[in-house]
Write a protein that holds these residues in place. Structure first.
Motif, PDB file in Angstrom:
ATOM      1  N   ALA A   3       0.845  -1.195   0.000  1.00  0.00           N
ATOM      2  CA  ALA A   3       0.000   0.000   0.000  1.00  0.00           C
ATOM      3  C   ALA A   3       0.878   1.243   0.000  1.00  0.00           C
ATOM      4  O   ALA A   3       1.913   1.290   0.642  1.00  0.00           O
ATOM      5  CB  ALA A   3      -0.898   0.001   1.229  1.00  0.00           C
ATOM      6  N   PHE A   7      -2.322   6.542  -0.100  1.00  0.00           N
ATOM      7  CA  PHE A   7      -3.567   5.932  -0.566  1.00  0.00           C
ATOM      8  C   PHE A   7      -4.697   6.355   0.356  1.00  0.00           C
ATOM      9  O   PHE A   7      -4.593   6.267   1.566  1.00  0.00           O
ATOM     10  CB  PHE A   7      -3.462   4.403  -0.578  1.00  0.00           C
ATOM     11  N   MET A   9      -8.577   5.605   1.345  1.00  0.00           N
ATOM     12  CA  MET A   9      -9.627   4.606   1.195  1.00  0.00           C
ATOM     13  C   MET A   9     -10.944   5.310   0.875  1.00  0.00           C
ATOM     14  O   MET A   9     -11.368   6.201   1.606  1.00  0.00           O
ATOM     15  CB  MET A   9      -9.747   3.798   2.497  1.00  0.00           C
ATOM     16  N   TRP A  14     -11.838  -1.401  -1.605  1.00  0.00           N
ATOM     17  CA  TRP A  14     -10.889  -2.062  -0.700  1.00  0.00           C
ATOM     18  C   TRP A  14      -9.514  -1.435  -0.853  1.00  0.00           C
ATOM     19  O   TRP A  14      -9.075  -1.152  -1.970  1.00  0.00           O
ATOM     20  CB  TRP A  14     -10.789  -3.551  -1.015  1.00  0.00           C
ATOM     21  N   THR A  15      -8.823  -1.257   0.260  1.00  0.00           N
ATOM     22  CA  THR A  15      -7.432  -0.807   0.208  1.00  0.00           C
ATOM     23  C   THR A  15      -6.567  -1.992  -0.216  1.00  0.00           C
ATOM     24  O   THR A  15      -6.975  -3.152  -0.047  1.00  0.00           O
ATOM     25  CB  THR A  15      -6.935  -0.326   1.586  1.00  0.00           C
ATOM     26  N   SER A  18      -1.815  -4.273   3.424  1.00  0.00           N
ATOM     27  CA  SER A  18      -0.686  -3.538   3.989  1.00  0.00           C
ATOM     28  C   SER A  18      -0.379  -4.039   5.394  1.00  0.00           C
ATOM     29  O   SER A  18      -1.108  -4.869   5.951  1.00  0.00           O
ATOM     30  CB  SER A  18      -0.999  -2.039   4.022  1.00  0.00           C
ATOM     31  N   SER A  46      -6.466  -5.585   4.649  1.00  0.00           N
ATOM     32  CA  SER A  46      -7.111  -4.754   3.637  1.00  0.00           C
ATOM     33  C   SER A  46      -8.426  -4.297   4.245  1.00  0.00           C
ATOM     34  O   SER A  46      -9.071  -5.060   4.972  1.00  0.00           O
ATOM     35  CB  SER A  46      -7.348  -5.581   2.369  1.00  0.00           C
ATOM     36  N   LYS A  47      -8.849  -3.045   3.964  1.00  0.00           N
ATOM     37  CA  LYS A  47     -10.052  -2.496   4.591  1.00  0.00           C
ATOM     38  C   LYS A  47     -11.013  -1.927   3.553  1.00  0.00           C
ATOM     39  O   LYS A  47     -10.604  -1.488   2.482  1.00  0.00           O
ATOM     40  CB  LYS A  47      -9.692  -1.380   5.569  1.00  0.00           C
ATOM     41  N   GLN A  48     -12.291  -1.913   3.944  1.00  0.00           N
ATOM     42  CA  GLN A  48     -13.352  -1.348   3.111  1.00  0.00           C
ATOM     43  C   GLN A  48     -14.265  -0.532   4.021  1.00  0.00           C
ATOM     44  O   GLN A  48     -14.782  -1.046   5.013  1.00  0.00           O
ATOM     45  CB  GLN A  48     -14.147  -2.469   2.446  1.00  0.00           C
TER      46      GLN A  48
END
Length: 97
Positions: A3, A7, A9, A14-15, A18, A46-48
């Motif tokens: 990542a 960046f 989000m 989704w990222t 990382s 990873s996040k959303q």
């Protein structure tokens, strides 16, 4: 996929996976506190953004049996907005390499 530090989000996206931050580790630990039989070690996240945050943790699972054998997995967790409750384990998927 590394990542970038710059960046941002966006909602619904989704990222890239990382390195975990302390907050990520707390969410993971809280959501898996009642899980027994397999110990999961998170390697990346990873996040959303949704109405809260969805997490995908890339992990290695290790069954707590007489013959343990590590395996890769994605552990999915939903963390509601602050004040909305505790993080919830939603799914664990083995990764086939």
């Amino acid at each position: 996929e590394p990542a970038s530090d710059d960046f941002v989000m966006g909602v619904g996206g989704w990222t890239p996976f990382s390195e975990l931050k302390e907050e990520d580790r707390k969410v993971f630990k809280e959501a898996l506190k009642a899980l027994v039989g397999v110990e999961y070690t998170p390697e990346s996240v990873s996040k959303q953004l949704v109405n809260g945050t969805n997490y995908r943790f890339f992990c290695y699972g290790n069954p707590l049996t007489a013959e343990p054998g590590k395996f890769p997995a994605i552990v999915k967790i939903y963390a509601p907005l602050p004040g909305g409750g505790e993080p919830l384990l939603t799914k664990i998927e083995r990764v086939l390499l």
